[in-house]
Design a protein around this motif. Sequence first.
Motif, PDB file in Angstrom:
ATOM      1  N   LEU A 160      -5.461  60.716 -28.045  1.00 55.43           N
ATOM      2  CA  LEU A 160      -5.598  61.662 -29.253  1.00 55.43           C
ATOM      3  C   LEU A 160      -7.050  60.696 -29.478  1.00 55.43           C
ATOM      4  N   THR A 161      -7.546  61.826 -30.227  1.00 58.88           N
ATOM      5  CA  THR A 161      -8.898  61.690 -31.049  1.00 58.88           C
ATOM      6  C   THR A 161      -9.005  61.286 -32.650  1.00 58.88           C
ATOM      7  N   ALA A 162      -9.664  60.655 -33.336  1.00 58.99           N
ATOM      8  CA  ALA A 162      -9.824  60.431 -34.844  1.00 58.99           C
ATOM      9  C   ALA A 162      -9.136  61.987 -35.178  1.00 58.99           C
ATOM     10  N   ALA A 163      -9.756  62.801 -34.505  1.00 55.32           N
ATOM     11  CA  ALA A 163      -8.748  63.880 -36.083  1.00 55.32           C
ATOM     12  C   ALA A 163      -7.612  64.506 -34.716  1.00 55.32           C
ATOM     13  N   GLY A 164      -7.743  63.988 -33.840  1.00 57.68           N
ATOM     14  CA  GLY A 164      -5.924  64.449 -33.132  1.00 57.68           C
ATOM     15  C   GLY A 164      -5.263  63.559 -34.117  1.00 57.68           C
ATOM     16  N   VAL A 165      -5.664  62.479 -34.758  1.00 61.24           N
ATOM     17  CA  VAL A 165      -4.742  61.619 -35.850  1.00 61.24           C
ATOM     18  C   VAL A 165      -4.440  61.763 -36.836  1.00 61.24           C
ATOM     19  N   ALA A 166      -5.785  62.336 -37.027  1.00 57.47           N
ATOM     20  CA  ALA A 166      -5.604  63.066 -38.449  1.00 57.47           C
ATOM     21  C   ALA A 166      -4.793  64.076 -38.646  1.00 57.47           C
ATOM     22  N   ARG A 167      -4.567  64.849 -37.827  1.00 61.65           N
ATOM     23  CA  ARG A 167      -3.863  65.932 -37.967  1.00 61.65           C
ATOM     24  C   ARG A 167      -2.674  65.572 -37.749  1.00 61.65           C
ATOM     25  N   VAL A 168      -2.108  64.329 -36.970  1.00 57.27           N
ATOM     26  CA  VAL A 168      -0.553  64.580 -36.364  1.00 57.27           C
ATOM     27  C   VAL A 168      -0.126  63.829 -38.001  1.00 57.27           C
ATOM     28  N   ALA A 169      -1.082  63.025 -38.934  1.00 57.03           N
ATOM     29  CA  ALA A 169      -0.670  62.339 -39.890  1.00 57.03           C
ATOM     30  C   ALA A 169      -0.456  63.189 -41.251  1.00 57.03           C
ATOM     31  N   GLU A 170      -1.004  64.335 -41.046  1.00 58.17           N
ATOM     32  CA  GLU A 170      -1.072  65.640 -41.908  1.00 58.17           C
ATOM     33  C   GLU A 170       0.088  66.251 -42.025  1.00 58.17           C
ATOM     34  N   ALA A 171       0.312  66.203 -39.919  1.00 55.79           N
ATOM     35  CA  ALA A 171       1.462  67.244 -39.999  1.00 55.79           C
ATOM     36  C   ALA A 171       2.892  66.368 -40.455  1.00 55.79           C
ATOM     37  N   THR A 172       3.387  65.742 -39.842  1.00 57.07           N
ATOM     38  CA  THR A 172       4.671  64.391 -39.700  1.00 57.07           C
ATOM     39  C   THR A 172       5.048  65.055 -40.419  1.00 57.07           C
ATOM     40  N   PRO A 173       4.663  64.741 -42.298  1.00 50.67           N
ATOM     41  CA  PRO A 173       4.914  64.111 -43.420  1.00 50.67           C
ATOM     42  C   PRO A 173       6.077  65.778 -43.570  1.00 50.67           C
ATOM     43  N   VAL A 174       4.812  66.706 -43.387  1.00 42.40           N
ATOM     44  CA  VAL A 174       5.534  68.215 -44.090  1.00 42.40           C
ATOM     45  C   VAL A 174       6.897  68.391 -42.493  1.00 42.40           C
ATOM     46  N   HIS A 175       6.928  67.840 -41.047  1.00 40.59           N
ATOM     47  CA  HIS A 175       7.524  68.769 -40.575  1.00 40.59           C
ATOM     48  C   HIS A 175       8.603  67.873 -40.841  1.00 40.59           C
ATOM     49  N   LEU A 176       8.951  66.591 -41.066  1.00 41.88           N
ATOM     50  CA  LEU A 176      10.286  65.649 -40.841  1.00 41.88           C
ATOM     51  C   LEU A 176      10.438  65.922 -42.490  1.00 41.88           C
ATOM     52  N   ARG A 177       9.954  66.519 -43.898  1.00 39.76           N
ATOM     53  CA  ARG A 177      10.690  67.165 -44.761  1.00 39.76           C
ATOM     54  C   ARG A 177      11.381  67.920 -44.339  1.00 39.76           C
ATOM     55  N   ARG A 178      11.171  68.665 -43.528  1.00 38.10           N
ATOM     56  CA  ARG A 178      12.193  69.757 -43.072  1.00 38.10           C
ATOM     57  C   ARG A 178      12.917  69.938 -41.950  1.00 38.10           C
ATOM     58  N   VAL A 179      13.031  68.936 -41.226  1.00 41.25           N
ATOM     59  CA  VAL A 179      13.450  67.732 -40.456  1.00 41.25           C
ATOM     60  C   VAL A 179      14.441  68.250 -41.791  1.00 41.25           C
ATOM     61  N   ARG A 180      14.364  67.023 -41.893  1.00 42.93           N
ATOM     62  CA  ARG A 180      15.586  66.417 -43.303  1.00 42.93           C
ATOM     63  C   ARG A 180      15.997  67.632 -44.337  1.00 42.93           C
ATOM     64  N   GLU A 181      15.920  68.188 -44.992  1.00 45.36           N
ATOM     65  CA  GLU A 181      16.662  69.806 -44.988  1.00 45.36           C
ATOM     66  C   GLU A 181      16.639  70.682 -44.629  1.00 45.36           C
ATOM     67  N   LEU A 182      16.603  71.007 -43.973  1.00 42.85           N
ATOM     68  CA  LEU A 182      17.283  71.832 -42.851  1.00 42.85           C
ATOM     69  C   LEU A 182      18.575  70.947 -42.097  1.00 42.85           C
ATOM     70  N   PHE A 183      18.017  70.002 -41.492  1.00 39.36           N
ATOM     71  CA  PHE A 183      19.131  69.119 -40.157  1.00 39.36           C
ATOM     72  C   PHE A 183      20.033  68.292 -41.399  1.00 39.36           C
ATOM     73  N   VAL A 184      19.405  67.328 -41.256  1.00 36.21           N
ATOM     74  CA  VAL A 184      19.883  66.514 -41.816  1.00 36.21           C
ATOM     75  C   VAL A 184      20.894  65.970 -43.097  1.00 36.21           C
ATOM     76  N   GLU A 185      20.895  66.803 -44.382  1.00 32.85           N
ATOM     77  CA  GLU A 185      20.638  66.519 -45.834  1.00 32.85           C
ATOM     78  C   GLU A 185      22.073  67.494 -45.313  1.00 32.85           C
ATOM     79  N   ARG A 186      22.058  67.933 -44.617  1.00 29.62           N
ATOM     80  CA  ARG A 186      23.056  69.299 -44.607  1.00 29.62           C
ATOM     81  C   ARG A 186      24.471  68.888 -43.811  1.00 29.62           C
ATOM     82  N   LEU A 187      24.233  67.506 -43.659  1.00 30.46           N
ATOM     83  CA  LEU A 187      25.158  66.819 -42.602  1.00 30.46           C
ATOM     84  C   LEU A 187      25.585  65.778 -43.533  1.00 30.46           C
TER      85      LEU A 187
END
Length: 180
Positions: free
Chosen positions: A131-158
């Motif tokens: 990972l580059t510094a830009a890669g770390v920043a990108r994954v840090a930006e994307a992770t909360p968005v992705h995991l929020r949707r995993v929680r909403e679409l999957f975890v909270e429905r079961l």
Amino acid sequence: MIATASTLALNWLSVQLPAQTDVASLLDLLVAQAIPNQLGRAAWHALIRAHATLMRQLATDLVDDIGLTLGDFDVLAQLGQAGGEMRISELAAQAYSSRSGMTRRIDRLVDEGLVTRANSDADGRGVVVGLTAAGVARVAEATPVHLRRVRELFVERLSDGELSTLASALEKVAVDCGFG
């Protein structure tokens, strides 16, 4: 002319089927013969539908909200979980990708400045992706968005019981194979 086994099978099949074959009924019959357990067929259909719809929605959300594909996010997240770098062959296995497919993805991520690629110091033959510094920043930006949707679409429905049962059941059928 020598007929192959597949040609003979096709000729036999065409002889057995009337000209106006009801393909849907034929497929229903073939499926029922192959998987006689109706609950098994229903579970398989539900798994395929859930996987396809969840992955499509998660992919769409990441592209729309962050501009990052789900596959690229997976690579960045795998690298992050591994401490920032790993061999491309291990990365391909972790991301359930062929090595050639992973190489093409890494080429693109290198061009975008999100990862680096270098020969392994250990043997000089392997390729290490980091990972580059830009890669770390990108994954840090994307992770909360992705995991929020995993929680909403999957975890909270079961329920917790359903989540436990599902995890246990899917572990039993997970196939351990390479994707290279």
